[in-house]
Design an enzyme around this catalytic site. Structure first.
Site, PDB file in Angstrom:
ATOM      1  N   HIS A 180       0.846  -1.196   0.000  1.00  0.00           N
ATOM      2  CA  HIS A 180       0.000   0.000   0.000  1.00  0.00           C
ATOM      3  C   HIS A 180       0.877   1.241   0.000  1.00  0.00           C
ATOM      4  O   HIS A 180       1.865   1.292   0.720  1.00  0.00           O
ATOM      5  CB  HIS A 180      -0.898   0.037   1.252  1.00  0.00           C
ATOM      6  CG  HIS A 180      -1.980  -0.997   1.226  1.00  0.00           C
ATOM      7  ND1 HIS A 180      -1.810  -2.277   1.686  1.00  0.00           N
ATOM      8  CD2 HIS A 180      -3.250  -0.926   0.778  1.00  0.00           C
ATOM      9  CE1 HIS A 180      -2.934  -2.956   1.518  1.00  0.00           C
ATOM     10  NE2 HIS A 180      -3.819  -2.169   0.975  1.00  0.00           N
ATOM     11  N   ASP A 217     -26.005  21.475 -26.228  1.00  0.00           N
ATOM     12  CA  ASP A 217     -26.923  22.317 -25.436  1.00  0.00           C
ATOM     13  C   ASP A 217     -27.934  22.993 -26.367  1.00  0.00           C
ATOM     14  O   ASP A 217     -29.108  23.156 -26.029  1.00  0.00           O
ATOM     15  CB  ASP A 217     -26.149  23.411 -24.683  1.00  0.00           C
ATOM     16  CG  ASP A 217     -25.439  22.849 -23.460  1.00  0.00           C
ATOM     17  OD1 ASP A 217     -25.885  21.803 -22.955  1.00  0.00           O
ATOM     18  OD2 ASP A 217     -24.445  23.448 -23.020  1.00  0.00           O
ATOM     19  N   LYS A 258     -15.073  23.898 -21.098  1.00  0.00           N
ATOM     20  CA  LYS A 258     -15.854  23.935 -22.346  1.00  0.00           C
ATOM     21  C   LYS A 258     -15.201  24.767 -23.455  1.00  0.00           C
ATOM     22  O   LYS A 258     -15.378  24.454 -24.625  1.00  0.00           O
ATOM     23  CB  LYS A 258     -17.260  24.494 -22.076  1.00  0.00           C
ATOM     24  CG  LYS A 258     -18.219  23.478 -21.476  1.00  0.00           C
ATOM     25  CD  LYS A 258     -19.611  24.100 -21.380  1.00  0.00           C
ATOM     26  CE  LYS A 258     -20.637  23.068 -20.976  1.00  0.00           C
ATOM     27  NZ  LYS A 258     -22.006  23.577 -21.058  1.00  0.00           N
ATOM     28  N   LYS A 313      -1.052  -7.948  -4.323  1.00  0.00           N
ATOM     29  CA  LYS A 313      -1.929  -6.771  -4.206  1.00  0.00           C
ATOM     30  C   LYS A 313      -1.101  -5.486  -4.178  1.00  0.00           C
ATOM     31  O   LYS A 313      -0.174  -5.361  -3.370  1.00  0.00           O
ATOM     32  CB  LYS A 313      -2.783  -6.849  -2.930  1.00  0.00           C
ATOM     33  CG  LYS A 313      -3.700  -5.632  -2.762  1.00  0.00           C
ATOM     34  CD  LYS A 313      -4.539  -5.700  -1.500  1.00  0.00           C
ATOM     35  CE  LYS A 313      -5.353  -4.422  -1.338  1.00  0.00           C
ATOM     36  NZ  LYS A 313      -5.990  -4.326  -0.022  1.00  0.00           N
TER      37      LYS A 313
HETATM   38  P1  NAP Z   1     -24.001  30.966 -16.252  1.00  0.00           P
HETATM   39  O1  NAP Z   1     -23.084  31.058 -17.420  1.00  0.00           O
HETATM   40  O2  NAP Z   1     -23.454  31.110 -14.888  1.00  0.00           O
HETATM   41  O3  NAP Z   1     -25.150  32.076 -16.450  1.00  0.00           O
HETATM   42  C1  NAP Z   1     -26.075  32.368 -15.419  1.00  0.00           C
HETATM   43  C2  NAP Z   1     -27.158  33.328 -15.939  1.00  0.00           C
HETATM   44  O4  NAP Z   1     -28.132  33.478 -14.897  1.00  0.00           O
HETATM   45  C3  NAP Z   1     -26.601  34.722 -16.240  1.00  0.00           C
HETATM   46  O5  NAP Z   1     -27.318  35.282 -17.297  1.00  0.00           O
HETATM   47  C4  NAP Z   1     -26.894  35.461 -14.910  1.00  0.00           C
HETATM   48  O6  NAP Z   1     -27.028  36.840 -15.070  1.00  0.00           O
HETATM   49  C5  NAP Z   1     -28.242  34.876 -14.562  1.00  0.00           C
HETATM   50  N1  NAP Z   1     -28.540  35.013 -13.141  1.00  0.00           N
HETATM   51  C6  NAP Z   1     -27.955  34.374 -12.113  1.00  0.00           C
HETATM   52  N2  NAP Z   1     -28.506  34.758 -10.937  1.00  0.00           N
HETATM   53  C7  NAP Z   1     -29.451  35.683 -11.238  1.00  0.00           C
HETATM   54  C8  NAP Z   1     -30.354  36.472 -10.468  1.00  0.00           C
HETATM   55  N3  NAP Z   1     -30.399  36.342  -9.134  1.00  0.00           N
HETATM   56  N4  NAP Z   1     -31.194  37.276 -11.093  1.00  0.00           N
HETATM   57  C9  NAP Z   1     -31.164  37.394 -12.441  1.00  0.00           C
HETATM   58  N5  NAP Z   1     -30.329  36.696 -13.237  1.00  0.00           N
HETATM   59  C10 NAP Z   1     -29.474  35.852 -12.639  1.00  0.00           C
HETATM   60  O7  NAP Z   1     -24.802  29.585 -16.263  1.00  0.00           O
HETATM   61  P2  NAP Z   1     -25.272  28.711 -17.525  1.00  0.00           P
HETATM   62  O8  NAP Z   1     -24.377  27.558 -17.684  1.00  0.00           O
HETATM   63  O9  NAP Z   1     -25.519  29.601 -18.678  1.00  0.00           O
HETATM   64  O10 NAP Z   1     -26.655  28.122 -16.952  1.00  0.00           O
HETATM   65  C11 NAP Z   1     -27.796  28.957 -16.792  1.00  0.00           C
HETATM   66  C12 NAP Z   1     -29.015  28.122 -16.460  1.00  0.00           C
HETATM   67  O11 NAP Z   1     -29.310  27.220 -17.507  1.00  0.00           O
HETATM   68  C13 NAP Z   1     -28.886  27.291 -15.198  1.00  0.00           C
HETATM   69  O12 NAP Z   1     -30.108  27.339 -14.499  1.00  0.00           O
HETATM   70  C14 NAP Z   1     -28.649  25.893 -15.714  1.00  0.00           C
HETATM   71  O13 NAP Z   1     -29.122  24.898 -14.838  1.00  0.00           O
HETATM   72  C15 NAP Z   1     -29.467  25.923 -16.989  1.00  0.00           C
HETATM   73  N6  NAP Z   1     -28.976  24.928 -17.960  1.00  0.00           N
HETATM   74  C16 NAP Z   1     -29.798  23.881 -18.236  1.00  0.00           C
HETATM   75  C17 NAP Z   1     -29.390  22.905 -19.108  1.00  0.00           C
HETATM   76  C18 NAP Z   1     -30.300  21.739 -19.389  1.00  0.00           C
HETATM   77  O14 NAP Z   1     -29.885  20.804 -20.084  1.00  0.00           O
HETATM   78  N7  NAP Z   1     -31.504  21.757 -18.883  1.00  0.00           N
HETATM   79  C19 NAP Z   1     -28.144  22.994 -19.754  1.00  0.00           C
HETATM   80  C20 NAP Z   1     -27.320  24.099 -19.463  1.00  0.00           C
HETATM   81  C21 NAP Z   1     -27.766  25.060 -18.564  1.00  0.00           C
HETATM   82  P3  NAP Z   1     -25.737  37.818 -14.939  1.00  0.00           P
HETATM   83  O15 NAP Z   1     -25.082  37.796 -16.280  1.00  0.00           O
HETATM   84  O16 NAP Z   1     -26.311  39.121 -14.572  1.00  0.00           O
HETATM   85  O17 NAP Z   1     -24.856  37.241 -13.870  1.00  0.00           O
END
Ligand code: NAP
Length: 478
Positions: free
Chosen positions: A112, A316, A280, A137
Site C-alpha cells: 500500500h 446544449d 468547455k 496486491k
Molecule cells: P451561467 O453562465 O453562470 O449564467 C447564469 C445566468 O443566470 C446569467 O445570465 C446570470 O445573469 C443569470 N442570473 C444568475 N442569478 C441571477 C439572479 N439572481 N437574477 C437574475 N439573473 C441571474 O450559467 P449557464 O451555464 O448559462 O446556466 C444557466 C441556467 O441554464 C442554469 O439554471 C442551468 O441549470 C441551466 N442549464 C440547463 C441545461 C439543461 O440541459 N436543462 C443545460 C445548461 C444550462 P448575470 O449575467 O447578470 O450574472
C-alpha cells in the site's frame, strides 16, 4: 470478483455486516484491526462468502493497536481456523514464515502507498511475486488520472493473480475498471461512509449503475470531464441506459484539473466524452475538428473520437431547439431569451441560425448587449420584458432554481399565449412553468432539455437513437 470490506468495531456487528456484504459481494474481507477483542472462530465460521482476514498495522493506516507479535498470532489463528485468504503486508517481518505455514489458506501479499503511485510498480510486483504469494496486491494513491492506467496495466500484464487499484478521488475509476483489466478482484464499500480505503464506491452503485458483473473486456469508454464532476447525473443516466440497452459500455467521471495532460494521456482511450465547466472553451484548442455551430458558440460540450480524430460539438443548442421546434416553428417568431451566460449563448446562436427574431434580456445588461451586438439582435434588462413582444420565452438564468423555488425571472402574469422553455431542472416544474401552464402556454422543462441534449450526445457517439422515455424514467427514478 467484487469484495466488500467489513470495518465493524464489535464481533456482533461484524457478523451482521458480513451477512449484508455477502448478499452483494463474491468475497468478504474482515478488517480485523477494526474489531475490538475479535471472536475469530465465530467470525470465520459465520462467513457467508469466501473470507479475507486482514489486520492492517497502524504503520499502514490501519487501526490495530496491539503488538506486532499479537497481530501475527491473530493471522496464524485465522490460518489455523481455515480462513480462505489472509492478507499479509509486504514489509511484515514474519511474512515468509506465515506463507510457509499457510496450509489451505491463500495468501495475499500487499503493498500500500497512501501518498503516491510510484514509478517502479513493476519492481514492486516482482518483489511480491518473489515472496511466493498466491495473490499480489498493489494499492496506491492516484495523484493524476494517468496513475490509474499505470496500476491497471500491472494487473493486465501479470500472469499471477493480481489485485491492482488506486486510492483517493482520482483513483475511483480504477475500482470500476479493475475487473476489465484482469484484476483478481475489486473492492466496494458496504454503504456510503463505510469505506475501508479512500475512493471506494458503494457496492450498490457498482452493481446498479456501473453494472460491474455485466461488463466485458473490450468495453467502450465514455465519460465526463470537468472540475468538479461529482454533482453531475450523467453517469447515472448513461450507465443505466447502457445496461438497459445491453451495451458493453461505461461512462466515467473524470475530475480533470490538468486539461493538457488529460487530452494527451486519457482522451485517446475514450470513444467520446462530455465536457463541463471549466473546460468547455479550453478543450477546443485540443480538437482536430469542431462543428461550425459549436465554433460560433465558442464552447464544446461533446467530443467524439472518430478513429483517433477528436471532433467537438455543442448539444446544449439542440437540447433547447429540438423541443421548441417540436411545438412551434422558430423561423420568423419573436424569441425572448432571459440570460446571457454560457447556456444562453449556445441557444442564442441556435435561434439566430434557425431564423428566430431574438431579444436577449439579462440582469447584467452589458453582457446581453455584447452578445446581441455579436449576433445582430436586440438586448435589454430583464425589466424590459413587459415591453418585449414574445412568441417563445426561454429562461437560461438560474432564477427559480432550488432552493429559491418561489422566484421567477419575470412577472409571470405576463407569460401568456407563448411557448415557454425553462432550462432549470431542479425543480422540474419551476414557478415560471407552473404559471405559464396555468395561463395556457405550451411548456418545456429543463429536464426535457437535458434529456434531449443527452440523446443527441448518444447519437453522436453511437449513431443510436436514444429512448427518451427510458431516459426520463431513469432520471426521475434516481
Ligand atoms: P451561467 O453562465 O453562470 O449564467 C447564469 C445566468 O443566470 C446569467 O445570465 C446570470 O445573469 C443569470 N442570473 C444568475 N442569478 C441571477 C439572479 N439572481 N437574477 C437574475 N439573473 C441571474 O450559467 P449557464 O451555464 O448559462 O446556466 C444557466 C441556467 O441554464 C442554469 O439554471 C442551468 O441549470 C441551466 N442549464 C440547463 C441545461 C439543461 O440541459 N436543462 C443545460 C445548461 C444550462 P448575470 O449575467 O447578470 O450574472
Amino acid at each position: 470478483m467484487l469484495c466488500i470490506p467489513v470495518i465493524s468495531e464489535t464481533t456482533e456487528q461484524a457478523l451482521a455486516d458480513m451477512e449484508a456484504a455477502g448478499r452483494l459481494a463474491d468475497l468478504v474481507e474482515v478488517r480485523l484491526d477494526y474489531v475490538k477483542n475479535p471472536d475469530l472462530p465465530r467470525i470465520i465460521a459465520a462467513r457467508p462468502k469466501p473470507l479475507i482476514i486482514t489486520i492492517t498495522p497502524a504503520s499502514e493506516n490501519g487501526q490495530f493497536r496491539g503488538t506486532e507479535a499479537e497481530r501475527i498470532a491473530l493471522l496464524e489463528q485465522a490460518i489455523d481456523l481455515g480462513a480462505d485468504y489472509v492478507d499479509i503486508n509486504l514489509d511484515c517481518a514474519e511474512r515468509d514464515r506465515l506463507i510457509k505455514n499457510c496450509k489451505g489458506t491463500r495468501v495475499i501479499v500487499s503493498y500500500h502507498n497512501y501518498n503516491e503511485t510510484p514509478q517502479d510498480l513493476e519492481a514492486i510486483h516482482s518483489r511480491i511475486q518473489a515472496t511466493g504469494a498466491d495473490i499480489i496486491k498493489i494499492a496506491t494513491r492516484a495523484n493524476r488520472l494517468e496513475d490509474n492506467f499505470r496500476v491497471l496495466a500491472i494487473a493486465q500484464k501479470s500472469e499471477k493473480d493480481t489485485i491492482a487499484l488506486c486510492m483517493g478521488e482520482l483513483g475511483e475509476i480504477s475500482r470500476i475498471l479493475a475487473p476489465l483489466h484482469g484484476a483478481y478482484l475489486t473492492f466496494a464499500s458496504l454503504s456510503p461512509g463505510r469505506e475501508s480505503a479512500p475512493g471506494q464506491i458503494p457496492a450498490e452503485t457498482m452493481h446498479n449503475i456501473y453494472g460491474l458483473q455485466k461488463l466485458q473486456p473490450g468495453c467502450t469508454l465514455y465519460g465526463l470531464i470537468g472540475n468538479p464532476v461529482s454533482k453531475s447525473r450523467g453517469y447515472i443516466l448513461f450507465n443505466r441506459l447502457f445496461r438497459r440497452s445491453r451495451m458493453n459500455s461505461l461512462y466515467l467521471n473524470f475530475p480533470v484539473q490538468n486539461l493538457d495532460e488529460f487530452m494527451h494521456s486519457i482522451a485517446p482511450r475514450l470513444a467520446g466524452f462530455s465536457i463541463t465547466m471549466p473546460h468547455k472553451q479550453a478543450v477546443m484548442a485540443f480538437l482536430d475538428d469542431i462543428d461550425p455551430l459549436a465554433k460560433k458558440i465558442g464552447a464544446v460540450n461533446t467530443v467524439v473520437n472518430s478513429g483517433g480524430r477528436l471532433i467537438g460539438y455543442n448539444t446544449d443548442l439542440a437540447g433547447a431547439l429540438k423541443p421548441i421546434q417540436a411545438r412551434t416553428p422558430v423561423a420568423g417568431r419573436r424569441v425572448t431569451l432571459l440570460g446571457a451566460g454560457g447556456a444562453a449563448r449556445a441557444i442564442a446562436v441556435g435561434i439566430i441560425a434557425a431564423g428566430g427574431k431574438l431579444t436577449i434580456l439579462n440582469r447584467t445588461v452589458a453582457k446581453a448587449r455584447a452578445l446581441a451586438d455579436e449576433l445582430g439582435c436586440g438586448a435589454g434588462p430583464l425589466a424590459d420584458f413587459p415591453r418585449t413582444e414574445t412568441d417563445i420565452l426561454i429562461n437560461m438564468t438560474s432564477v427559480g432554481m432550488h432552493p429559491r423555488v418561489a422566484e421567477a425571472p419575470v412577472d409571470t402574469a405576463l407569460v401568456k399565449n407563448m411557448t415557454v422553455l425553462d432550462g432549470i431542472y431542479n425543480p422540474e416544474k419551476t414557478l415560471l412553468l407552473q404559471k405559464a401552464e396555468e395561463n395556457g402556454c405550451s411548456s418545456i422543462s429543463g429536464l426535457e432539455m437535458f434529456i434531449t441534449q443527452a440523446a443527441e450526445q448518444l447519437r453522436l457517439w453511437t449513431a443510436r437513437e436514444a429512448d427518451t422515455g427510458l431516459m426520463r424514467e431513469i432520471l426521475t427514478c434516481s
